[in-house]
Design a protein around this motif. Sequence first.
Motif, PDB file in Angstrom:
ATOM      1  N   GLU A  73       0.817  -1.209   0.000  1.00 15.23           N
ATOM      2  CA  GLU A  73       0.000   0.000   0.000  1.00 15.23           C
ATOM      3  C   GLU A  73       0.848   1.254   0.000  1.00 15.23           C
ATOM      4  N   ASP A  74       1.990   1.194   0.677  1.00 14.17           N
ATOM      5  CA  ASP A  74       2.742   2.440   0.883  1.00 14.17           C
ATOM      6  C   ASP A  74       4.252   2.289   0.693  1.00 14.17           C
ATOM      7  N   GLU A  75       4.684   1.326  -0.108  1.00 18.70           N
ATOM      8  CA  GLU A  75       6.117   1.198  -0.374  1.00 18.70           C
ATOM      9  C   GLU A  75       6.496   2.161  -1.495  1.00 18.70           C
ATOM     10  N   ALA A  76       7.194   3.206  -1.142  1.00 16.64           N
ATOM     11  CA  ALA A  76       7.577   4.236  -2.108  1.00 16.64           C
ATOM     12  C   ALA A  76       8.904   4.842  -1.678  1.00 16.64           C
ATOM     13  N   TYR A  77       9.625   5.387  -2.649  1.00 20.69           N
ATOM     14  CA  TYR A  77      10.945   5.938  -2.398  1.00 20.69           C
ATOM     15  C   TYR A  77      11.067   7.304  -3.064  1.00 20.69           C
ATOM     16  N   PRO A  78      11.607   8.298  -2.336  1.00 18.49           N
ATOM     17  CA  PRO A  78      11.747   9.637  -2.934  1.00 18.49           C
ATOM     18  C   PRO A  78      12.613   9.599  -4.180  1.00 18.49           C
ATOM     19  N   VAL A  79      12.209  10.335  -5.177  1.00 19.08           N
ATOM     20  CA  VAL A  79      12.933  10.342  -6.443  1.00 19.08           C
ATOM     21  C   VAL A  79      14.369  10.822  -6.256  1.00 19.08           C
ATOM     22  N   HIS A  80      14.578  11.765  -5.341  1.00 18.73           N
ATOM     23  CA  HIS A  80      15.918  12.332  -5.212  1.00 18.73           C
ATOM     24  C   HIS A  80      16.947  11.309  -4.741  1.00 18.73           C
ATOM     25  N   GLN A  81      16.471  10.160  -4.216  1.00 25.07           N
ATOM     26  CA  GLN A  81      17.406   9.118  -3.804  1.00 25.07           C
ATOM     27  C   GLN A  81      17.982   8.353  -4.991  1.00 25.07           C
ATOM     28  N   PHE A  82      17.352   8.497  -6.154  1.00 28.87           N
ATOM     29  CA  PHE A  82      17.790   7.751  -7.333  1.00 28.87           C
ATOM     30  C   PHE A  82      18.044   8.723  -8.474  1.00 28.87           C
ATOM     31  N   ALA A  83      19.296   9.064  -8.680  1.00 30.36           N
ATOM     32  CA  ALA A  83      19.621  10.079  -9.679  1.00 30.36           C
ATOM     33  C   ALA A  83      19.158   9.686 -11.069  1.00 30.36           C
ATOM     34  N   GLU A  84      19.183   8.382 -11.382  1.00 30.68           N
ATOM     35  CA  GLU A  84      18.784   7.984 -12.733  1.00 30.68           C
ATOM     36  C   GLU A  84      17.308   8.263 -12.978  1.00 30.68           C
ATOM     37  N   ILE A  85      16.486   8.199 -11.919  1.00 30.31           N
ATOM     38  CA  ILE A  85      15.069   8.496 -12.082  1.00 30.31           C
ATOM     39  C   ILE A  85      14.882   9.960 -12.429  1.00 30.31           C
ATOM     40  N   THR A  86      15.610  10.810 -11.699  1.00 33.16           N
ATOM     41  CA  THR A  86      15.516  12.239 -11.986  1.00 33.16           C
ATOM     42  C   THR A  86      15.890  12.513 -13.432  1.00 33.16           C
ATOM     43  N   GLU A  87      16.912  11.834 -13.910  1.00 33.64           N
ATOM     44  CA  GLU A  87      17.321  12.013 -15.307  1.00 33.64           C
ATOM     45  C   GLU A  87      16.199  11.634 -16.250  1.00 33.64           C
ATOM     46  N   PHE A  88      15.560  10.488 -16.019  1.00 39.38           N
ATOM     47  CA  PHE A  88      14.509  10.035 -16.921  1.00 39.38           C
ATOM     48  C   PHE A  88      13.256  10.878 -16.781  1.00 39.38           C
ATOM     49  N   LEU A  89      12.956  11.319 -15.541  1.00 37.94           N
ATOM     50  CA  LEU A  89      11.787  12.163 -15.351  1.00 37.94           C
ATOM     51  C   LEU A  89      11.914  13.445 -16.159  1.00 37.94           C
ATOM     52  N   HIS A  90      13.102  13.973 -16.214  1.00 38.94           N
ATOM     53  CA  HIS A  90      13.339  15.187 -16.998  1.00 38.94           C
ATOM     54  C   HIS A  90      13.533  14.876 -18.469  1.00 38.94           C
ATOM     55  N   GLU A  91      13.536  13.563 -18.765  1.00 31.12           N
ATOM     56  CA  GLU A  91      13.592  13.084 -20.146  1.00 31.12           C
ATOM     57  C   GLU A  91      14.854  13.535 -20.882  1.00 31.12           C
ATOM     58  N   GLN A  92      15.951  13.635 -20.123  1.00 30.16           N
ATOM     59  CA  GLN A  92      17.221  13.990 -20.765  1.00 30.16           C
ATOM     60  C   GLN A  92      17.651  12.895 -21.736  1.00 30.16           C
ATOM     61  N   TRP A  93      17.190  11.659 -21.444  1.00 31.32           N
ATOM     62  CA  TRP A  93      17.570  10.563 -22.333  1.00 31.32           C
ATOM     63  C   TRP A  93      17.004  10.769 -23.727  1.00 31.32           C
ATOM     64  N   ALA A  94      15.870  11.496 -23.842  1.00 26.80           N
ATOM     65  CA  ALA A  94      15.251  11.692 -25.149  1.00 26.80           C
ATOM     66  C   ALA A  94      16.162  12.478 -26.079  1.00 26.80           C
ATOM     67  N   ALA A  95      16.954  13.392 -25.500  1.00 27.10           N
ATOM     68  CA  ALA A  95      17.854  14.196 -26.328  1.00 27.10           C
ATOM     69  C   ALA A  95      18.971  13.348 -26.932  1.00 27.10           C
ATOM     70  N   GLY A  96      19.189  12.180 -26.341  1.00 24.48           N
ATOM     71  CA  GLY A  96      20.235  11.311 -26.854  1.00 24.48           C
ATOM     72  C   GLY A  96      19.794  10.471 -28.033  1.00 24.48           C
ATOM     73  N   GLY A  97      18.514  10.584 -28.404  1.00 22.13           N
ATOM     74  CA  GLY A  97      18.040   9.892 -29.587  1.00 22.13           C
ATOM     75  C   GLY A  97      17.594   8.473 -29.357  1.00 22.13           C
ATOM     76  N   GLY A  98      17.203   8.137 -28.134  1.00 24.94           N
ATOM     77  CA  GLY A  98      16.733   6.780 -27.898  1.00 24.94           C
ATOM     78  C   GLY A  98      16.185   6.618 -26.509  1.00 24.94           C
ATOM     79  N   GLU A  99      15.608   5.452 -26.247  1.00 31.40           N
ATOM     80  CA  GLU A  99      15.065   5.179 -24.934  1.00 31.40           C
ATOM     81  C   GLU A  99      16.167   4.681 -24.008  1.00 31.40           C
TER      82      GLU A  99
END
Length: 384
Positions: A73-99
Amino acid sequence: MGEDRRLVAVVALAQGMAAAHGSREAWRAAAAGARRALGGSFAALSVWERELGRLKVLVNVGALADGEEEFPEDEAYPVHQFAEITEFLHEQWAAGGGEPDAWVETAEGPAAGRRPGYCHQRVAALRRRGRGCCVVAPIVLHGRAWGELYVARPAGEAVFERDDADFATVLASVVAAGIAQTERLEEARRLAFTDALTGLANRRAVDVRLEQAIERHRRDGAVVSLVVCDLNGLKRVNDTHGHAVGDRLLERFGSVLSLCGAMLPGALAARLGGDEFCLLAVGPSADQVVKAAGELCRRASELELGDGVACGVASTEDPIGPVRSARRLFRLADAAQYRAKAERAVRPVVAGRAGPDDPVMRLADEPSKGADGERRRFRGRHAP
């Protein structure tokens, strides 16, 4: 041979998600299929909730550690603990031309396929839960980062390799397609069981839920109550002010119905069609339902347009005789509503209870029976 096994695993994952009924089954099928495909002992599927800034775990499968649940019900983790999530949330990977590609973490630190510079919360979690390694595959849906697929192996087993990470990327794409299909099907189901104007349930939803409720009543005696109501004055409003104003009246009454339905835990508020609405409650006592229906009548009388509501109630807890079919309960509630309308009653008329003018109002005592064995002195508009 390895490629053949992986192809079979991909097909099995896709088939498992396609056969799922609803989101939770689809999530479980996704995690279980990925765990088997990658030879892991544990797998999880999580969604990235942008508005809350967290990674929320939807399902855990396999060998669960202490404190882990299949559907937490409540297992969740702050995004700031996972730098790669922050990167994907901001969709920086899209600028690289792929998923984004999957990567591997181990309890010892960097591993094949793991990009440098990420935080090590996953490493600490692996050690804490007795796992030796994991592969993490971002899931992209509709061109945006949706969440991640996580598969782990216990300490002492072989560490995931670079080709495992590449395969996990493929699996994440299959999962994304399955989630998209599930969402489309659930939206179709929602539309099939929802009234477009008011957003309430529709007649089809009531029929399905009422059949299930009567089955519960027959099986374990659950109290089933039905409130059927007719919005008075809609035709006059349509003729005088136009259908757009009439639609607003229907929407406002739908909101009132929903509000009063909230007084009854788990009640279903529905528009049956035209100016006819209902509440279906399973569990609350008949008195609670009548009280909610009384509040509905009061609030409906205060609406700016219209002439209040005619309201009938039938409950298996009242003396209405055996209720062995959904049709019978509907017929009794509808007959009570007819009487409320004929008498211009400002309060609900309740089947099996004394009315305001009658010593005893026994709508259940219908003398004649039809060929189907149902008593049918009253045949409501909704009786099939």
